[in-house]
Write a protein that holds these residues in place. Structure first.
Motif, short mmCIF file in Angstrom:
data_model
loop_
_atom_site.label_atom_id
_atom_site.label_comp_id
_atom_site.label_asym_id
_atom_site.label_seq_id
_atom_site.Cartn_x
_atom_site.Cartn_y
_atom_site.Cartn_z
N ALA A 6 63.26 118.07 -14.21
CA ALA A 6 63.22 119.35 -14.47
C ALA A 6 62.38 120.36 -13.16
CB ALA A 6 62.58 119.62 -15.68
N GLY A 7 61.98 119.66 -12.17
CA GLY A 7 61.22 120.35 -11.27
C GLY A 7 61.96 121.38 -10.54
N LEU A 87 58.90 116.23 -14.74
CA LEU A 87 58.48 117.77 -14.10
C LEU A 87 57.70 117.65 -12.87
CD1 LEU A 87 58.33 120.76 -14.14
CD2 LEU A 87 56.36 120.59 -15.39
N HIS A 165 58.42 128.54 -15.11
CA HIS A 165 59.23 127.44 -15.09
C HIS A 165 58.25 126.40 -15.75
CE1 HIS A 165 62.44 124.61 -14.27
NE2 HIS A 165 61.64 123.93 -13.90
N ASN A 166 57.11 126.05 -14.87
CA ASN A 166 56.45 124.80 -14.94
C ASN A 166 55.78 124.72 -16.53
OD1 ASN A 166 57.01 123.71 -12.67
ND2 ASN A 166 54.99 124.22 -11.74
N VAL A 169 58.66 124.26 -19.13
CA VAL A 169 59.00 122.76 -19.09
C VAL A 169 57.65 122.04 -20.13
CG1 VAL A 169 59.31 120.53 -18.02
CG2 VAL A 169 60.42 122.82 -17.09
N LYS A 170 56.56 122.34 -19.92
CA LYS A 170 55.61 121.61 -20.46
C LYS A 170 55.48 122.05 -22.02
CE LYS A 170 52.54 121.68 -16.39
NZ LYS A 170 51.20 122.37 -15.66
N ILE A 180 54.37 114.71 -15.70
CA ILE A 180 54.26 115.90 -14.95
C ILE A 180 53.84 115.15 -13.62
CG2 ILE A 180 52.68 117.82 -14.17
CD1 ILE A 180 52.36 118.16 -17.35
#
Length: 259
Positions: A6-7, A87, A165-166, A169-170, A180
């Motif tokens: 998902a990165g 991620l 975004h980050n 996702v988290k 991560i």
């Protein structure tokens, strides 16, 4: 589907893709998705994709990353709830912005700055390139907030998208299924997360300073699924056709001037 990467772009995705291939996974990166999952991405762009489409079309793929997939990673997670999420991140936001800015600047070396010349180039390069641009224009805005991976980097937008975004996702993933990951950390955290033995070889480093762009253009990127050759072939056919048309027109003009 076992792994959803998902990165965002320029977080080590190409290095991770190669690492996952070494670990034995069937990885679909940008070009594999472009060639093998067109039905799904076309449905996404038409807003007609349902969870069953994701499940059917991605059923035999072990891992996806980069666009189009990362733009709809949560839909893929919904379709495959047992998949693990990776991620990828950079050491800090400045590193990421510098990297994506450099990547865009490398792409700009191959694209005219004039919008008119860009459109002319797209016509000359043919349907494969045109279709790729359609996907890029459809999915890249959802990833980094820019229309395409070219032009002038929009620093405030890019930085904001990276943070948003980050954080999303988290917050959206179960902690037990989320890694991560910074590719600088190498094999150990990745293999521990995936329950894999650490390979007896260095962790791969790919697409350093936008090198992938040059390799694709030179038909040297081994995972482009024949994309560069197809674009070059179609461009040569179109250029040849244009030359023949111009020669015919000039011949007719010369004929009328000599009679």
């Amino acid at each position: 589907m076992k792994i959803i990467c998902a990165g965002l772009q320029k977080t080590g995705t190409k290095s991770l893709a190669e690492a996952l291939r070494i670990l034995g996974y069937n990885v679909h990166d940008v070009f594999e998705q472009f060639y093998y999952e067109k039905e799904l991405w076309n449905k996404v762009l038409r807003n007609t994709a349902v969870i069953a489409d994701y499940q059917r079309i991605l059923e035999d793929v072990d891992a996806v990353m980069d666009f189009p997939a990362v733009a709809v990673w949560e839909k893929i997670m919904e379709a495959f709830p047992e998949a693990k999420i990776i991620l990828t991140i950079r050491s800090n936001e400045d590193d990421w912005y510098t990297s994506i800015k450099n990547h865009i600047e490398v792409i700009n070396q191959y694209i005219p700055q004039s919008e008119l010349l860009q459109q002319l180039l797209h016509v000359i390069l043919g349907p494969t390139r045109q279709e790729f641009i359609r996907y890029e224009s459809g999915f890249i805005p959802a990833c980094i907030g820019m229309t395409r991976m070219c032009g002038t980097p929009k620093e405030p937008i890019l930085r904001s998208r990276y943070r948003q975004h980050n954080c999303y996702v988290k917050s959206a993933c179960e902690k037990t299924k989320l890694l991560i990951y910074n590719v600088k950390d190498g094999w150990e955290p990745l293999c521990h997360f995936l329950n894999k033995k650490i390979p007896d070889r260095p962790f791969p480093k790919r697409n350093i300073k936008g090198g992938m762009v040059h390799e694709v253009a030179q038909q040297k990127w081994e995972h482009d699924c024949g994309y560069a050759k197809a674009v070059n072939r179609e461009a040569l056919i179109r250029i040849g056709f244009l030359i023949s048309v111009l020669v015919s027109i000039l011949s007719v003009i010369l004929y009328f001037f000599t009679i």
